[in-house]
Design a protein around this motif. Structure first.
Motif, short mmCIF file in Angstrom:
data_model
loop_
_atom_site.label_atom_id
_atom_site.label_comp_id
_atom_site.label_asym_id
_atom_site.label_seq_id
_atom_site.Cartn_x
_atom_site.Cartn_y
_atom_site.Cartn_z
N ARG A 130 58.57 116.94 35.90
CA ARG A 130 58.84 116.32 34.89
C ARG A 130 60.43 116.54 34.32
O ARG A 130 60.91 115.54 33.96
N HIS A 152 62.42 114.51 36.94
CA HIS A 152 62.21 113.03 36.72
C HIS A 152 63.23 112.75 35.62
O HIS A 152 63.97 111.59 35.57
N VAL A 153 63.17 113.51 34.51
CA VAL A 153 63.86 113.18 33.32
C VAL A 153 65.08 113.17 33.45
O VAL A 153 66.23 112.26 33.32
N PHE A 167 66.54 110.19 35.66
CA PHE A 167 66.71 108.88 34.88
C PHE A 167 67.93 108.93 34.02
O PHE A 167 68.77 108.13 34.02
N ALA A 212 68.07 117.26 29.94
CA ALA A 212 66.56 117.05 30.41
C ALA A 212 65.63 118.28 29.97
O ALA A 212 64.55 118.28 29.51
N CYS A 231 63.06 118.24 27.17
CA CYS A 231 61.42 118.65 27.55
C CYS A 231 61.07 120.06 26.97
O CYS A 231 60.07 120.77 27.14
N TYR A 240 61.40 103.79 35.98
CA TYR A 240 60.98 105.31 35.64
C TYR A 240 59.69 105.22 34.50
O TYR A 240 59.57 106.35 33.68
N TYR A 248 56.84 109.08 38.20
CA TYR A 248 58.12 109.40 37.71
C TYR A 248 57.61 110.12 36.27
O TYR A 248 58.75 110.20 35.57
N SER A 249 56.43 110.57 36.21
CA SER A 249 56.18 111.24 34.65
C SER A 249 56.40 110.49 33.78
O SER A 249 56.68 111.02 32.45
N ALA A 306 59.26 109.15 32.55
CA ALA A 306 60.45 109.75 32.02
C ALA A 306 61.13 108.80 31.02
O ALA A 306 61.53 109.27 29.70
N VAL A 313 62.08 109.52 27.37
CA VAL A 313 63.29 109.53 26.52
C VAL A 313 63.54 108.64 25.64
O VAL A 313 64.01 109.02 24.47
#
Length: 429
Positions: A219, A222-223, A226, A253, A257, A296, A301-302, A304, A308
């Motif tokens: 995760r 992926h963030v 992005f 990121a 998270c 995303y 891509y979780s 992301a 966000v």
């Protein structure tokens, strides 16, 4: 009839190598425990590291420990060599910066449609920026340059079966350009950038950072991806090298998270990128590319982009974490009332910045320890004489620190370099 020699050979072999008795509780192996107890923590970390490297190799990511520093040094050298210039791009007669998001949005959509590698997108934009920094590009050829750069990057990074063909590129552009135009533009772009394609992209740096010193969660990766693709749309991020962009995206990121940040790896350039991303998302989160947000928002891509966007719509902001201040050794002020007590004969000149006067002895003691008051008349050997030793004043060594007044030892040394401007000399003059 049996062969006696063969039978005797087998019997002798069985006698030399007897068979093991089977276990009464079935087929099982008994692992002996080490007499030293459980393995230490360092050995457990090494085993976990090997397991992580093995898992990464299954995904096609290879980490060679012995070449790590050499690889990083070469990547830093190449990223400086393959940087583009935003000042040169400002001098384009027709192309303006508000056209860049349209081209990047178009390339992101093609990249996602053909399922190309993430490095391909960053290399595509690097090729476009380097070409635009050196050549005059008109509006009617801007899309052609982007498609030619994507074609070059896909040939360099991706597998052969995933590289788009000339017919597919012409069809994507709705037959605006002939097929020969793509081939001609490809050769012109390669000649302009001098066939230098080994650009270390932000994706390559992110993969290295997410594997050292520990593997980050999917995760978080992926963030960070992005956030890195957001930097491709805007001018203010072109001046930063890919390594700083990757570190800045990873830092933000980790913060979003709720993971511990790598404070001691963060640089001022990295924090500038974080502030730029944070301010842009806080003010223009609704103006993000729809293609990028849709890309995303998928589960692989979780999600992301959704995470966000919701974070900044709720008013969240990045907060810098200050370093923990270390304790400082306290210093005594020059005019301290609790200093070491002075003797009765200490004068004002002894407290000045100049070299102090020689301290005199208290009045209760005789100035001559071998005077007649302490010696008998018969003890003539110890009587004082009129002999005075000759002292070479030029070779006289400075008195040790423990013979000097306390205030001078602590604070008077810097004043020795400014004897010409001392208060005592001015008073005498």
């Amino acid at each position: 009839m049996k062969d006696i020699s063969t039978t005797s050979y087998r019997s002798s072999r069985n006698a030399a190598y007897p068979k093991k008795r089977p276990s009464p509780s079935g087929i099982s192996k008994h692992h002996k425990t080490s007499p030293l107890g459980p393995p230490p923590a360092a050995l457990l970390q090494q085993r976990q590291r090997q397991a992580q490297i093995t898992a990464l190799r299954r995904q096609g990511i290879f980490l060679e420990e012995e070449y790590r520093e050499d690889i990083r040094f070469y990547m830093h050298e190449m990223e400086r060599y393959t940087m583009s210039s935003s000042q040169s791009m400002d001098q384009q007669p027709e192309i303006r910066w508000h056209m860049r998001p349209c081209l990047v949005d178009f390339l992101v959509e093609i990249h996602f449609t053909f399922r190309l590698r993430p490095e391909t997108l960053y290399l595509t934009l690097n090729i476009v920026d380097r070409y635009v920094s050196r050549r005059i590009v008109y509006i009617k050829h801007y899309q052609l340059v982007g498609c030619a750069a994507l074609w070059i990057a896909a040939k360099f990074e991706d597998a052969k079966e995933r590289v788009p063909t000339v017919q597919e590129l012409a069809q994507i552009c709705r037959d605006t350009y002939d097929e020969s135009a793509f081939i001609q533009m490809e050769g012109h772009v390669l000649q302009t950038i001098q066939w230098t394609l080994g650009h270390p992209t932000a994706e390559a740096w992110l993969r290295l950072m997410c594997c050292e010193p520990s593997v980050e969660e999917e995760r978080v990766q992926h963030v960070a991806r992005f956030l890195m693709e957001i930097t491709l749309f805007h001018r203010e991020f072109i001046k930063y090298p890919p390594s700083s962009i990757a570190l800045g995206a990873l830092t933000l990121a980790l913060f979003l998270c709720g993971k511990p940040r790598r404070i001691f790896e963060e640089t001022e350039e990295c924090l500038e990128i974080v502030d730029c991303l944070d301010n842009r998302l806080a003010k223009h989160v609704n103006d993000l590319s729809e293609t990028l947000v849709k890309k995303y928002s998928y589960a692989f891509y979780s999600k992301a982009a959704t995470f966000v966007v919701q974070y900044y719509l709720q008013g969240g902001r990045f907060v810098r974490q200050s370093f923990i201040s270390l304790p400082v050794t306290p210093t005594r002020p020059t005019t301290s009332g609790a200093s070491t007590p002075m003797s009765a004969t200490t004068s004002v000149s002894d407290l000045s910045d100049d070299f102090p006067l020689t301290p005199t002895s208290p009045s209760s003691f005789s100035p001559e320890p071998f005077s007649s008051s302490f010696l008998s008349e018969d003890d003539k050997e110890n009587l004082p004489t009129t002999f005075e030793p000759i002292i070479n004043k030029q070779r006289t060594e400075a008195p040790p620190d423990h013979f000097l007044p306390h205030d001078f030892v602590a604070f008077g040394r810097p004043a020795l370099h400014h004897l010409n401007g001392s208060p005592r000399m001015t008073a005498v003059s």
